[in-house]
Structures are given as structure tokens and as C-alpha cells.
Design a protein around this motif. Structure first.
Motif, PDB file in Angstrom:
ATOM      1  N   ARG A   1     -20.697   0.056 -17.422  1.00  0.00           N
ATOM      2  CA  ARG A   1     -19.662  -0.121 -18.442  1.00  0.00           C
ATOM      3  C   ARG A   1     -18.276   0.271 -17.959  1.00  0.00           C
ATOM      4  NH1 ARG A   1     -23.116   1.873 -23.820  1.00  0.00           N
ATOM      5  NH2 ARG A   1     -24.628   0.175 -23.677  1.00  0.00           N
ATOM      6  N   ILE A   2     -18.222   0.867 -16.784  1.00  0.00           N
ATOM      7  CA  ILE A   2     -16.921   1.168 -16.187  1.00  0.00           C
ATOM      8  C   ILE A   2     -16.346  -0.148 -15.645  1.00  0.00           C
ATOM      9  CG2 ILE A   2     -15.795   2.414 -14.289  1.00  0.00           C
ATOM     10  CD1 ILE A   2     -17.992   4.588 -14.616  1.00  0.00           C
ATOM     11  N   GLU A   3     -15.020  -0.284 -15.690  1.00  0.00           N
ATOM     12  CA  GLU A   3     -14.372  -1.461 -15.104  1.00  0.00           C
ATOM     13  C   GLU A   3     -14.090  -1.190 -13.631  1.00  0.00           C
ATOM     14  OE1 GLU A   3     -11.890  -1.756 -19.270  1.00  0.00           O
ATOM     15  OE2 GLU A   3     -10.787  -1.900 -17.378  1.00  0.00           O
ATOM     16  N   TYR A   4     -14.493  -2.090 -12.772  1.00  0.00           N
ATOM     17  CA  TYR A   4     -14.273  -1.899 -11.338  1.00  0.00           C
ATOM     18  C   TYR A   4     -13.299  -2.951 -10.819  1.00  0.00           C
ATOM     19  CZ  TYR A   4     -18.427   1.024 -11.757  1.00  0.00           C
ATOM     20  OH  TYR A   4     -19.323   1.993 -12.137  1.00  0.00           O
TER      21      TYR A   4
ATOM     22  N   VAL B   1     -14.204   8.199 -18.001  1.00  0.00           N
ATOM     23  CA  VAL B   1     -13.658   7.286 -16.995  1.00  0.00           C
ATOM     24  C   VAL B   1     -13.842   5.848 -17.448  1.00  0.00           C
ATOM     25  CG1 VAL B   1     -14.045   6.351 -14.672  1.00  0.00           C
ATOM     26  CG2 VAL B   1     -13.862   8.824 -15.045  1.00  0.00           C
ATOM     27  N   ARG B   2     -12.758   5.109 -17.355  1.00  0.00           N
ATOM     28  CA  ARG B   2     -12.776   3.733 -17.818  1.00  0.00           C
ATOM     29  C   ARG B   2     -12.678   2.749 -16.658  1.00  0.00           C
ATOM     30  NH1 ARG B   2      -8.428   2.765 -22.178  1.00  0.00           N
ATOM     31  NH2 ARG B   2     -10.107   2.850 -23.717  1.00  0.00           N
ATOM     32  N   GLN B   3     -11.983   3.119 -15.607  1.00  0.00           N
ATOM     33  CA  GLN B   3     -11.708   2.150 -14.548  1.00  0.00           C
ATOM     34  C   GLN B   3     -11.676   2.820 -13.187  1.00  0.00           C
ATOM     35  OE1 GLN B   3      -7.840   0.166 -14.617  1.00  0.00           O
ATOM     36  NE2 GLN B   3      -8.898  -1.784 -14.377  1.00  0.00           N
ATOM     37  N   ILE B   4     -12.236   2.140 -12.201  1.00  0.00           N
ATOM     38  CA  ILE B   4     -12.187   2.617 -10.814  1.00  0.00           C
ATOM     39  C   ILE B   4     -11.622   1.492  -9.957  1.00  0.00           C
ATOM     40  CG2 ILE B   4     -13.534   3.415  -8.837  1.00  0.00           C
ATOM     41  CD1 ILE B   4     -15.533   4.632 -10.812  1.00  0.00           C
ATOM     42  N   THR B   5     -10.504   1.793  -9.316  1.00  0.00           N
ATOM     43  CA  THR B   5      -9.787   0.791  -8.525  1.00  0.00           C
ATOM     44  C   THR B   5      -9.776   1.213  -7.060  1.00  0.00           C
ATOM     45  OG1 THR B   5      -8.368   0.336 -10.427  1.00  0.00           O
ATOM     46  CG2 THR B   5      -7.584  -0.426  -8.283  1.00  0.00           C
ATOM     47  N   GLN B   6     -10.229   0.330  -6.203  1.00  0.00           N
ATOM     48  CA  GLN B   6     -10.204   0.611  -4.766  1.00  0.00           C
ATOM     49  C   GLN B   6      -9.124  -0.215  -4.103  1.00  0.00           C
ATOM     50  OE1 GLN B   6     -13.963   1.165  -2.566  1.00  0.00           O
ATOM     51  NE2 GLN B   6     -14.968   0.157  -4.293  1.00  0.00           N
ATOM     52  N   ARG B   7      -8.286   0.449  -3.323  1.00  0.00           N
ATOM     53  CA  ARG B   7      -7.277  -0.249  -2.520  1.00  0.00           C
ATOM     54  C   ARG B   7      -7.335   0.357  -1.129  1.00  0.00           C
ATOM     55  NH1 ARG B   7      -7.669  -3.175  -6.034  1.00  0.00           N
ATOM     56  NH2 ARG B   7      -6.181  -3.856  -7.612  1.00  0.00           N
ATOM     57  N   ASP B   8      -7.758  -0.420  -0.161  1.00  0.00           N
ATOM     58  CA  ASP B   8      -7.987   0.085   1.194  1.00  0.00           C
ATOM     59  C   ASP B   8      -8.920   1.291   1.098  1.00  0.00           C
ATOM     60  OD1 ASP B   8      -6.256  -1.904   2.230  1.00  0.00           O
ATOM     61  OD2 ASP B   8      -4.567  -0.665   1.594  1.00  0.00           O
ATOM     62  N   ALA B   9      -8.506   2.432   1.607  1.00  0.00           N
ATOM     63  CA  ALA B   9      -9.407   3.586   1.581  1.00  0.00           C
ATOM     64  C   ALA B   9      -9.031   4.564   0.469  1.00  0.00           C
ATOM     65  CB  ALA B   9      -9.411   4.279   2.933  1.00  0.00           C
TER      66      ALA B   9
END
Lengths: 450, 450
Positions: A270-273, A234-242
Motif C-alpha cells: 500500500r506504500i507508493e513506490y 509512511v506513504r511514499q518511497i522514492t529512489q533516485r540513484d543511491a
């Protein structure tokens, strides 16, 4: 295959797999994304022969690790006691001395010194709240000094201090100057006391898995089936609303209503948030380095030391192998000595390379067990600092200031991101038991918001 | 635009830009990849009015920072002295006391205590080799304890200890328990002594840039033209034989024969490396956290404190603003007080939010300068821990054990990857001067292999 679930779990170590199971049991659909080609995280078994396993990673259970024993039972993972019959060895001042029981013969002054120190540590440890070490009455003072400084100030004998350094290396895979006194005390409380952490019989090194500790993870993963996806760093975790989107290095995106990150804090950093993590959480991940350990195995046709009345257990000041266990299979069909290079030794020997480690290991084992030890049928080792998806073992340690300045960010969810992994546990942090606790707790937190 | 160069530089702070210039001068083609929409890294100016700049980031030069003065001269970046006329304030025990010169009136015992401590530190610091702090005769002992433990052991008075804590916060943006004595000594040696680091006149806070310190980076970047590429956060660096591919978050790949990574170590650790970095280098990046600082500015119609014979300089035990400077423009056309929240204060106030910081700042300034300070025309602040591409300032500090266990990996190239950034400097680590040194050194290393 589905790219959507109620919850995405990052990391298929025990913590992540337990969280996934707990959620599944409550009717939530889960996906577990694992960077490696295997599950188990810091648990990793290796087949020496058909059905003859050694653990290159975590391998022990001990009393009060109730979740772990229950899990082993549920998964029909068979246990057997670590071999402890016979006398142990302490190598000090250029010679190996035999002793029975758990107390090496190093004079009564050092013993008294060491015993006093343990009593003090255990007593102070009781004052550290497991859910909030920063609330300990003396948290500020205890977090402002290294464990080494405490040893220096509180212990009187060279041998006693050496014993405490060995304890630090064996339990933290770090030197006593690398973590704070508060962290030492938290960890001691978390594991139930200095002796509980140190001992084989009656302690954290008591029982082993017939099929290797990784079998826990393998069986949990088997039950999850296609919900576990390998090769998905996993490289990136993106939150948009829920809604949370988790993207892998290869560009696959998984969508869920919550994410549990179940990897060591330094790797979580090290993950991009997106949006970026709050400062406290980000700076926490800058401050929790993993320890350094190399497990070294020498395999012989039989456990020849047993024939001389030796348990195979050694504590030593000889570089670089300060700690040795009999790690033979349950039937004793071959003899395996397991030596640990920890902390400073691990760093030196990691750079020195495999051949140097082999030589150093056999040199030490020969000093401990005689010439017979010089010719194993097989030597192998595993350097956990070189494992890209662990980058150190056994776990993270807290340098001075980390608990009091940043500890509150350890488990604090960030929107729909929740944190698991043994580093987030209150009991038996750093152990399989802690990983299970953390997975259950994170799953519970997720259930409360879904 | 070209995606190939002799050398790719990651990060358009001063270190990276200087490296690029040095390489270009030797006929090498360079590309500088910058994550942000701007150059300058930890240097960032802000226009209060046309041609009226404040520095939200690094802002000072001082004597012996010869590279930085030469660079300013070369780039025609005009300097002016930090305002120091009049008396300063020390706020202690609930009241503000005025004093002339550099020595606050807090009794002769604390002064003696503080003076003795400085003398001891400066003397010990001389014994720390700047290129190899781990080779200091007492490196092991000095790296096994926190700077806080040294203060506790070596200083006698509450006020003296408070002064040293203030020094730690002001210079490291961290608390004295967060870094080792060895790091404190290295840093003191690196900057030329405790007083050199602490002082305004004659010290590291002596001179300011008329157009803001970022103007150095802006002018360097201007000369590099299209060689500087903004919005290019580097995600991955792949080495194959003597070719290095650098890939951005958006998927653009730049090819070169060498790469200079010129970002803080903790951020360098978040890049993916293929092949993976050696354990020592990777574990180093787990251990060098950035400090925590928020710069707070209150802007008034004029520097009213000057009319009362005050320099604007305050040291204080009042939370959270322990340190204040007159930061007005050179012509005094408006009055600006600059307050620092550092270390523990920065962490608390980062979480508290902008409005709480404004209130707390104005509360402190009012206690220092009277009611007149309560009504600025403008308040603004900058939290460097929240900046994704800095994640803390002024720079990294070394917790106990980091220098002796991992220091050798700080500048050691990994194949065709070279390391720059002020954290890799020997003189004035953490300062603009150190950034320049590091960029020049990294460029030289690259030239030796190309």
C-alpha cells in the motif's frame, strides 16, 4: 530533529527494531519510522493492574526459537511457563471431556488418523527448502491444492479432520482452504514440525513474558531513543540513484542511502513506490493476505478452574471459541482465560461487534468451565483485522500458486529497498523468532551495499 | 475549476464513466478523478498508422453482452467480426495440426474428456447465484478447493487437462491453481457458459472495435468534458457525516456527498480511508489479486496466413505463447498476429524483458506459421502487471475462501463510499459488460441515498 540517516527503517515492530540495532552496531545511523503512537507492531501489551500485563497480540516463545530467547535474556525480559498443570478439555459432540497430557480422548481411530497425518506432513515438510519452497521436488503439485484438499484426500475420520482444521486455525489464523499445501508444509518445516507448532510444553506456546511480549520492542526502542519516530505513517518511497526519500502522510521526508520495509507484505503493497515496484514484487503483495484473529480475555478474581484440576486449555468445536488457554499472571493473583476466535469465527465475530463477542465468549467458557465462568470481573478483546497498521494477524498466508509463482520476490531487494518482517523469515516465519531473523538478514543485506 | 460535486467518481474506466453518466442524467453534478493521463482503464488503444488501431487492453464484445453492444451503438463505435475464416491450428506434441471449426483434432478420448468436463462445469455453474455465490448449495466445498484440484479429480486425459488449463489462462489470465472452483463456476455462470467464454464466433471474442475498444471510454469522457480530471491519483477518502473528501497525491481535495470507487479491488485497498474501512472490506482487498497478461503484437505487411487458408487462431502448449488471434484491421490492409502470454508465462516473460518477449513471440509464431512469421515489420507488447494503475489484467480472481469468507463485502457500501468496477458485476464479471453493469448499479445506489 534529523531527517537524514544512513538507513531508514519502516515499521517499529521487532523486525524493524532488530534491523535498526544491527545497523547501529555497525556504525550506521538509522531512523525508524512507525505509523502508530507505539512500537511493537503485532506485539501489544495491556495493563490490567499495575505490573499485571496481558498480551493483546503475540505472546509466546518456545524451544528452538533461539534468537528470541537470547534477545529476551539480553533485554532482561523475564519469562515464565504457560500454565499446563492438570487436565485439559476437549469439547466435542456437545460435551466437554477431560484428559491428561496432550492427547484428547476421542477414540483410537481418529487418533490414528491424526497421528498418521502429522507423520506424513512432517515428512513432506522436510522436503521443502526453507530458503526456496518453490524448489521442493513436488512444489508444483503441492502449491496447486489447498491444505483443505489434502486433508480431505489424506484423512479418513471426521474427528481427525476436525483436529487438523483446528491446527490450521490455531497456527495460521486462517481456514485450511485459504492456503496451499506447500505453504502448510513450508510453515511446518519453518517451525520445526506439527507438534512443535501446536504444543504448549515443548512447543511454540511454552513460555510467556512477565511484562508482556511487547516489552521486547519497548526496550529495543528505548535503546534507540530518538531514532524511533512515532506517528510517521509512511506513504511514499522514492529512489533516485543511491538516495532514498521516504515521505510520511503528514509530508515529512526522510533521506537515506537505503530503506528497510519491515511491515507485513499486504501493507508494504500500500506504500507508493517511485519508481514503481517490478511486477513480480507488486503482484506478490496482492497475494499475501493476513489471517484473522480476535483475542478474547475473561478476567476472574482467581483461576478457579485450577481448583478443579483443570489446566484451562480447551480445544472445542463450539462456535466461536475453538481454543482457550489459562493466561493468568505468573503469581496466579487473578484468573484469566484467553479464548481465540480465528479464521471464519474471527470474521463472523468481527462483524458481530464487541457485545456479541463478549456474550459468545462467556457462553463458550461457561460450557467449558461451568457457571462460574459466566461472571468475569472484566471482559476485553482485540480484533487484529481492525488494526489499521496490522490489518490481520498472526501473519500472512500464501494461497495456492503464491509461493511458486511469486515467492522469489519475497526477499529480493528492489534497488535500495530491502524487505524485513516475519513473513520474510525462513525459520519460524510468523513468529517473533522469524521477525528477529528477518531484521538481522535485512540489516546484513544493507551493510553489503552501503 | 470546481472542487465540489454531488458525487466524486474514482477511476475513469468504463465503470466510472458509466456511473458518472448515469448520475448526470439524473441531474447530479459529478467529478471523475483519473490517476492516469488518459481515460479507459484496462482499455487502451494504440495507433499503428492514422486510423489503424490496435487494442493493447480489452478488445472484444460477444453475444449476450447487451449493455456493451447498446453502448457501442449509442456512441457510434463501429464493430467488426474477429477474423475466423479458414482453419485453425493446435500446436501439441511438437507439431502444429490444422483443423476446421472449433474442435481441434487431438483424439476422441481427450475430446470426450473435455466435453464431459464442460458439461459438468456448466451444470454446476448454474447452481451458483450470481448475486451471492456464497449461497450456492455446495459453496463451502467448491470454495475449499482450487480449480486445478477439480481438473485433477474430474478429468482423465493429459490433453483434456491441458485444454482446461488453457481455458483458465485464456479467461482468467491466471493458472487454474490460483482460484477456487467456486470462482470458476461463478465466472462461468456470469459469462454464460464455458463455450460462450471461450469462443470467437458466438462467444466473448466475437466482435472488435474499428477504432479500438478504448474509444468507448474516450467518447464517454468527451461527453463529460471538464468533469473528468486527469492526473489525479486518489490517495485518501475521508468521510465526515454525509460529506466525503477525496484527496489526490498532489494534495487537491474534492468534496462531495458520495464517492464511487471504480478501480480494481486490490488498488481500492491501497487508498487510505478515514475512518478506516471495516475489517471485512479491508481483508477482501487483500485477497483479490489481478491476473497476469502480456499482449504481444507482430505486424506484417499483409495477413499472409490467410493465403494459406489459416484463420490465425492458435492454441498451443509451446512456451510462452499459448494463444494467438488474427488481429488485423478490418480491411486486412496489414496483417497482425496477437499472441497472449498469460498466468505463469506472463510472470516469467515480464521479468525476462522486452527483447526476450520479442524473440519468444517470433519463435512461437514461426513454429505456428512458418519462416514468414519471423520477420514482422513491427513488434510491440504491453505488460499489464507493470501498469501502475492496473497492476494486472484482465481482472481479479478469487482464491479459495475469498468468496465464502469475504464475498459479501464486495459491493456493500461503506457509509457514502460505493464500489464499482467489473469485479463487482454479476453478469460478465471481468468484461466491459460487467464494468457497465457495475457503473449503473453503483450510480443507482448513490441515487437512493442522495
Amino acid at each position: 530533529m534529523a531527517q537524514e540517516a544512513d538507513v531508514v527503517v519502516v515499521g517499529a515492530g521487532v523486525a524493524g527494531l532488530i534491523a535498526a540495532h544491527a545497523l547501529l552496531q555497525q556504525g550506521k545511523e538509522v531512523l525508524v519510522l512507525e505509523a502508530r503512537e507505539r512500537v511493537g507492531g503485532r506485539l501489544l501489551r495491556h495493563a490490567l493492574a499495575p505490573n499485571c500485563w496481558i498480551d493483546l497480540g503475540g505472546q509466546w516463545l518456545g524451544p528452538t526459537q533461539e534468537r528470541a530467547y537470547a534477545l529476551a535474556k539480553r533485554l532482561k525480559a523475564e519469562l515464565f511457563p504457560t500454565y499446563t498443570d492438570g487436565e485439559s478439555l476437549v469439547y466435542f459432540g456437545g460435551q466437554a471431556r477431560r484428559y491428561a497430557g496432550t492427547i484428547p480422548k476421542l477414540g483410537w481411530m481418529p487418533l490414528l488418523d491424526f497421528g498418521n497425518a502429522i507423520a506424513k506432513l512432517d515428512k513432506m515438510a522436510q522436503q521443502v527448502p526453507l530458503h526456496a519452497p518453490w524448489d521442493a521436488p513436488q512444489a508444483a503439485a503441492w502449491d496447486s491444492m489447498t491444505f483443505a484438499s489434502w486433508i480431505e484426500q489424506s484423512m479418513r475420520t471426521r474427528v481427525g479432520r476436525w483436529g487438523m482444521k483446528l491446527f490450521a486455525e490455531a497456527v495460521f489464523a486462517a481456514e485450511p482452504y485459504e492456503f496451499s499445501l506447500l505453504h502448510a508444509l513450508f510453515y511446518i518445516h519453518s517451525g520445526g514440525g506439527v507438534e512443535r507448532l501446536s504444543n504448549t510444553r515443548g512447543g511454540a506456546q511454552q513460555d510467556r513474558f512477565v511484562d508482556g511480549a511487547q516489552s521486547l520492542a519497548l526496550r529495543l526502542a528505548e535503546q534507540l531513543g530518538e531514532r524511533v519516530r512515532l506517528h510517521q505513517p509512511v506513504r511514499q518511497i522514492t529512489q533516485r540513484d543511491a538516495v532514498v526519500h521516504t515521505t510520511t502522510q503528514a509530508g515529512a521526508t526522510y533521506t537515506a542511502r537505503a530503506v528497510i520495509v519491515a511491515v507485513p507484505p499486504t501493507l508494504a503493497g500500500r506504500i507508493e513506490y517511485d519508481p514503481p515496484l517490478p511486477p513480480a514484487r507488486d503482484q506478490l503483495t496482492q497475494r499475501l493476505p493476513n489471517g484473522s484473529v480476535i483475542k478474547c480475555f475473561a478476567v476472574y478474581d482467581r483461576p478457579f478452574w485450577r481448583e478443579h484440576g483443570l489446566s484451562g486449555f480447551v480445544t472445542s468445536e463450539l462456535e466461536p471459541l475453538h481454543l482457550v488457554f489459562d493466561n493468568s499472571p505468573p503469581d496466579g493473583s487473578c484468573g484469566i482465560l484467553l479464548g481465540f476466535m480465528e479464521g471464519a469465527s474471527a470474521r463472523r465475530m468481527s462483524a458481530a461487534g464487541h457485545e456479541a463477542r463478549r456474550e459468545a465468549t462467556l457462553h463458550c467458557l461457561t460450557r467449558y468451565f461451568g457457571e462460574r465462568a459466566a461472571q468475569p470481573e472484566l471482559y476485553l478483546d482485540h480484533d487484529w483485522s481492525a488494526e489499521v497498521w496490522s490489518r490481520g494477524c498472526y501473519g500472512a498466508h500464501f494461497p495456492p500458486g503464491a509461493w511458486t509463482q511469486f515467492g522469489q520476490a519475497l526477499r529480493q531487494p528492489v534497488g535500495r529497498i530491502f524487505w524485513a518482517g516475519t513473513e520474510t523469515a525462513t525459520r519460524w516465519m510468523g513468529y517473533i523468532e522469524g521477525a528477529i531473523e528477518s531484521g538481522e538478514r535485512a540489516a546484513q543485506e544493507v551493510l553489503e551495499v552501503l
